[in-house]
Design a protein around this motif. Structure first.
Motif, PDB file in Angstrom:
ATOM      1  N   PRO A 488       0.817  -1.231   0.000  1.00 34.98           N
ATOM      2  CA  PRO A 488       0.000   0.000   0.000  1.00 34.98           C
ATOM      3  C   PRO A 488       0.844   1.273   0.000  1.00 34.98           C
ATOM      4  N   ILE A 489       0.262   2.320  -0.539  1.00 40.39           N
ATOM      5  CA  ILE A 489       0.939   3.622  -0.563  1.00 40.39           C
ATOM      6  C   ILE A 489       1.271   4.072   0.856  1.00 40.39           C
ATOM      7  N   LEU A 490       0.372   3.801   1.828  1.00 41.19           N
ATOM      8  CA  LEU A 490       0.625   4.196   3.216  1.00 41.19           C
ATOM      9  C   LEU A 490       1.887   3.538   3.755  1.00 41.19           C
ATOM     10  N   THR A 491       2.143   2.297   3.364  1.00 40.59           N
ATOM     11  CA  THR A 491       3.356   1.612   3.804  1.00 40.59           C
ATOM     12  C   THR A 491       4.599   2.303   3.261  1.00 40.59           C
ATOM     13  N   TRP A 492       4.544   2.742   2.002  1.00 38.16           N
ATOM     14  CA  TRP A 492       5.662   3.479   1.422  1.00 38.16           C
ATOM     15  C   TRP A 492       5.920   4.778   2.194  1.00 38.16           C
ATOM     16  N   LEU A 493       4.840   5.483   2.558  1.00 38.59           N
ATOM     17  CA  LEU A 493       5.004   6.744   3.280  1.00 38.59           C
ATOM     18  C   LEU A 493       5.614   6.507   4.667  1.00 38.59           C
ATOM     19  N   ARG A 494       5.153   5.451   5.363  1.00 43.32           N
ATOM     20  CA  ARG A 494       5.729   5.134   6.671  1.00 43.32           C
ATOM     21  C   ARG A 494       7.200   4.756   6.553  1.00 43.32           C
ATOM     22  N   PHE A 495       7.528   4.025   5.507  1.00 43.71           N
ATOM     23  CA  PHE A 495       8.907   3.606   5.299  1.00 43.71           C
ATOM     24  C   PHE A 495       9.810   4.817   5.083  1.00 43.71           C
ATOM     25  N   PHE A 496       9.362   5.749   4.252  1.00 40.18           N
ATOM     26  CA  PHE A 496      10.161   6.946   4.014  1.00 40.18           C
ATOM     27  C   PHE A 496      10.295   7.783   5.291  1.00 40.18           C
ATOM     28  N   ALA A 497       9.252   7.803   6.115  1.00 39.30           N
ATOM     29  CA  ALA A 497       9.323   8.530   7.384  1.00 39.30           C
ATOM     30  C   ALA A 497      10.378   7.898   8.300  1.00 39.30           C
ATOM     31  N   TRP A 498      10.404   6.559   8.348  1.00 38.07           N
ATOM     32  CA  TRP A 498      11.399   5.870   9.175  1.00 38.07           C
ATOM     33  C   TRP A 498      12.822   6.165   8.675  1.00 38.07           C
ATOM     34  N   LEU A 499      12.998   6.157   7.354  1.00 38.09           N
ATOM     35  CA  LEU A 499      14.316   6.461   6.802  1.00 38.09           C
ATOM     36  C   LEU A 499      14.716   7.904   7.110  1.00 38.09           C
ATOM     37  N   ALA A 500      13.758   8.827   7.104  1.00 39.50           N
ATOM     38  CA  ALA A 500      14.062  10.225   7.423  1.00 39.50           C
ATOM     39  C   ALA A 500      14.557  10.356   8.856  1.00 39.50           C
ATOM     40  N   ILE A 501      13.915   9.630   9.780  1.00 44.12           N
ATOM     41  CA  ILE A 501      14.376   9.639  11.174  1.00 44.12           C
ATOM     42  C   ILE A 501      15.794   9.080  11.248  1.00 44.12           C
ATOM     43  N   GLY A 502      16.048   7.989  10.499  1.00 43.66           N
ATOM     44  CA  GLY A 502      17.376   7.392  10.495  1.00 43.66           C
ATOM     45  C   GLY A 502      18.442   8.338   9.985  1.00 43.66           C
ATOM     46  N   LEU A 503      18.129   9.120   8.962  1.00 43.22           N
ATOM     47  CA  LEU A 503      19.097  10.081   8.431  1.00 43.22           C
ATOM     48  C   LEU A 503      19.397  11.172   9.448  1.00 43.22           C
ATOM     49  N   MET A 504      18.401  11.539  10.261  1.00 45.37           N
ATOM     50  CA  MET A 504      18.641  12.515  11.324  1.00 45.37           C
ATOM     51  C   MET A 504      19.611  11.947  12.362  1.00 45.37           C
ATOM     52  N   VAL A 505      19.389  10.682  12.756  1.00 41.35           N
ATOM     53  CA  VAL A 505      20.280  10.047  13.720  1.00 41.35           C
ATOM     54  C   VAL A 505      21.700   9.959  13.163  1.00 41.35           C
ATOM     55  N   TYR A 506      21.814   9.606  11.882  1.00 39.13           N
ATOM     56  CA  TYR A 506      23.137   9.525  11.256  1.00 39.13           C
ATOM     57  C   TYR A 506      23.821  10.885  11.267  1.00 39.13           C
ATOM     58  N   SER A 507      23.063  11.921  10.914  1.00 38.34           N
ATOM     59  CA  SER A 507      23.634  13.262  10.832  1.00 38.34           C
ATOM     60  C   SER A 507      24.075  13.779  12.200  1.00 38.34           C
ATOM     61  N   HIS A 512      29.624  11.395  13.138  1.00 37.41           N
ATOM     62  CA  HIS A 512      30.663  12.011  13.967  1.00 37.41           C
ATOM     63  C   HIS A 512      31.446  10.990  14.777  1.00 37.41           C
ATOM     64  N   HIS A 513      30.964   9.733  14.833  1.00 33.64           N
ATOM     65  CA  HIS A 513      31.624   8.715  15.656  1.00 33.64           C
ATOM     66  C   HIS A 513      32.154   7.539  14.846  1.00 33.64           C
ATOM     67  N   SER A 514      31.883   7.504  13.561  1.00 38.85           N
ATOM     68  CA  SER A 514      32.372   6.381  12.762  1.00 38.85           C
ATOM     69  C   SER A 514      33.882   6.508  12.568  1.00 38.85           C
ATOM     70  N   GLU A 515      34.505   5.413  12.120  1.00 37.72           N
ATOM     71  CA  GLU A 515      35.957   5.441  11.929  1.00 37.72           C
ATOM     72  C   GLU A 515      36.355   6.310  10.748  1.00 37.72           C
ATOM     73  N   PHE A 516      35.381   6.716   9.928  1.00 37.25           N
ATOM     74  CA  PHE A 516      35.669   7.608   8.811  1.00 37.25           C
ATOM     75  C   PHE A 516      35.426   9.075   9.150  1.00 37.25           C
ATOM     76  N   ALA A 517      35.046   9.368  10.392  1.00 39.74           N
ATOM     77  CA  ALA A 517      34.746  10.749  10.795  1.00 39.74           C
ATOM     78  C   ALA A 517      35.953  11.642  10.513  1.00 39.74           C
ATOM     79  N   GLY A 518      35.668  12.800   9.910  1.00 39.22           N
ATOM     80  CA  GLY A 518      36.742  13.748   9.624  1.00 39.22           C
ATOM     81  C   GLY A 518      37.422  13.517   8.296  1.00 39.22           C
ATOM     82  N   LYS A 519      36.924  12.552   7.496  1.00 41.23           N
ATOM     83  CA  LYS A 519      37.569  12.263   6.210  1.00 41.23           C
ATOM     84  C   LYS A 519      36.899  12.970   5.039  1.00 41.23           C
ATOM     85  N   ASP A 520      35.934  13.875   5.348  1.00 35.70           N
ATOM     86  CA  ASP A 520      35.277  14.619   4.253  1.00 35.70           C
ATOM     87  C   ASP A 520      36.310  15.442   3.492  1.00 35.70           C
TER      88      ASP A 520
END
Length: 520
Positions: A488-507, A512-520
């Motif tokens: 269902p379309i609603l499932t797609w919307l919930r999935f994208f919402a979950w991924l958006a929360i995940g991107l916030m946590v990553y950011s 900032h804590h991964s072993e690649f931090a500071g390699k930008d």
């Protein structure tokens, strides 16, 4: 050696580095699993709640109170451009849906087997994407797997509780409703005669069986992978015996008239039925999450994955054919225990007392199926967190290994409470679609990872190679996207919402804590 690109988000961790990190003494897991135990783990995950509960929804579809675009399967809406009151079911043609899903999983399983033989590290799809597509995609898929494992296990534990209550009822014991039902019941609660026991909404209560089964399994998982595997092997044998009993006994009472029309909703129903039932198949990827604990991963992991798919497909098709032959397909709509209840109806219809004992055996097998499914998914969830912590994307707390049992004990306990407590309060069976889309998304990325490594590292030793060049991964991507379009379309919307929360946590934390931090 770590392979990096221009920005941190696309830094890839080399396969050699992944393997060397896993061999550090304080983070090393005990290697005790052979091909039989790995196959049993896969069967334990795949044959769980789906074959006993979700199969009814896949056969009869879903109906909603109001018509909505959000309820429409994505592909259906793109073709017909209208809202829907529900989703079509496959009817007796669920056997075809299961074959479609088996084909998808076969292509994906070949991809998993190739990557698992190259990268025998805990973490499954998360680890593979870290080696092929970089840190950001690895985080996204790790976050996705957290959703997949947690949501599906909450639903399974609630399903286990319902079947346990059914067993209590068989013996004539009926505990107080407030301690065997969730506190939140969006559709209310009725008995078998349709009498309202609880109105929709909140009530005072806690699903004690759902919570306790998760916590007992958490203790087993902390004790050790060998003990967990031995317990799972026993449960797998019991539930396969129960499934075979249902198939062979039920086959004698099949009414061929129930198979007509064979596909009442056409190809739309077959596709949607496959999309609904898919999450039950997703457990085969949990074999790869135990890669670090396999004695000979290059040989044993491909055997475990492929054997799991073959055994489970045969059993699933057998159950679907017999179930739709025993009862008209319309009767399993909104039935949380269609297999068990079909035996109950068969006993009442024939008046044969000995069938009630078969009913009890199937009920017990269903419970064993759910317990083993919970066990394997809890194992997989803790090991994904363990791998993410080792890479710095989650706090180091998740990466602590028990000094005696050599298991990721802290992650296992956290996973236990994260699943057990919500399972006591919530009725979340309707969220199985969210698990489906997360799993299919993970499968797409794993398949793309095979293509990338074929070109990036063509000479690296592969204990197993998917045949046909890149045919298997390309077809895996195509069929996974096709099944995703049946959600269902609603499932797609919930999935994208979950991924958006995940991107916030990553950011805010992970980058900032991964072993690649500071390699930008």
């Amino acid at each position: 050696m770590v392979r990096t690109s221009d920005t941190q988000a696309f830094c890839c961790k080399s396969i050699d580095k992944l393997i060397s990190d896993s061999e550090e003494p304080e983070r090393r897991l005990k290697k005790t699993l052979g091909p039989l135990s790995l196959t049993a783990l896969g069967i334990g995950a795949v044959i769980g709640s789906g074959i006993f509960t979700v199969i009814g929804t896949a056969i009869a579809g879903q109906r909603f109170d109001t018509s909505s675009i959000l309820n429409a399967p994505l592909l259906d809406f793109l073709i017909k451009h209208h809202a829907t009151l529900g989703r079509p079911g496959a009817g007796p043609a669920l056997a075809l849906s299961l074959i479609l899903v088996a084909i998808v999983c076969a292509f994906t399983g070949l991809c998993y087997a190739e990557l698992a033989s190259m990268i025998p590290i805990a973490g499954s799809a998360y680890t593979y994407t870290y080696a092929t597509m970089g840190e950001l995609i690895a985080w996204i898929i790790g976050w996705d797997l957290i959703l997949e494992y947690a949501v599906s296990n909450m639903a399974v534990s609630v399903g286990f509780s319902a079947h346990l209550v059914g067993m209590f009822d068989w013996f004539g014991w009926r505990p107080a409703l407030r301690w065997i039902s969730p506190a939140y019941l969006p559709g209310g609660l009725t008995d078998l005669k349709g009498n309202m026991l609880y109105a929709p909404g909140l009530h005072f209560g806690f699903n004690v069986p759902a919570f306790l089964v998760v916590m007992i399994l958490t203790v087993i998982l902390v004790r050790g992978i060998r003990e967990s595997a031995e317990a799972n092997n026993t449960m797998v044998i019991l539930k396969i015996a129960a499934i075979l009993a249902f198939i062979f006994v039920g086959a004698h009472y099949v009414n061929p008239g129930n198979w007509h029309p064979f596909a009442p909703e056409g190809w739309s129903g077959i596709l949607t039925g496959g999309s609904i039932i898919f999450f039950t198949y997703s457990g085969f990827d949990s074999v790869s999450t135990a890669a670090e604990e396999a004695r000979n991963p290059q040989r044993d992991l491909p055997i475990g994955i492929i054997a799991t798919l073959v055994v489970c497909t045969i059993l699933y098709i057998g159950v679907a054919i017999v179930l739709t032959g025993i009862v008209p397909w319309q009767l399993v709509r909104d039935d949380a225990a269609p297999v068990v209840n079909s035996m109950k109806m068969l006993t009442a219809r024939t008046g044969l007392h000995w069938l009630s004992w078969v009913h009890l055996g199937v009920l017990f097998g269903a419970m064993m199926g759910m317990i083993s499914s919970l066990l394997v998914f809890q194992l997989g969830q803790a090991r994904v967190w363990f791998s993410m912590s080792r890479d710095g994307l989650l706090p180091k707390l998740f990466g602590k290994v028990h000094p005696r049992f050599r298991t990721p004990a802290t992650a296992t306990w956290i996973a236990g409470f994260l699943v057990g407590i919500p399972a006591g309060f919530l009725d979340i069976g309707t969220l199985s679609d969210l698990s489906n889309i997360g799993t299919l998304f993970a499968f797409v990325l794993v398949s793309v990872g095979v293509i990338i490594l074929r070109y990036r590292e063509p000479n690296r030793r592969r204990g197993f190679r998917a045949p046909g060049g890149i045919v298997a991964p390309v077809l895996s991507v195509f069929f996974c996207v096709l099944l995703m379009s049946g959600l269902p379309i609603l499932t797609w919307l919930r999935f994208f919402a979950w991924l958006a929360i995940g991107l916030m946590v990553y950011s805010l934390y992970s980058r900032h804590h991964s072993e690649f931090a500071g390699k930008d």
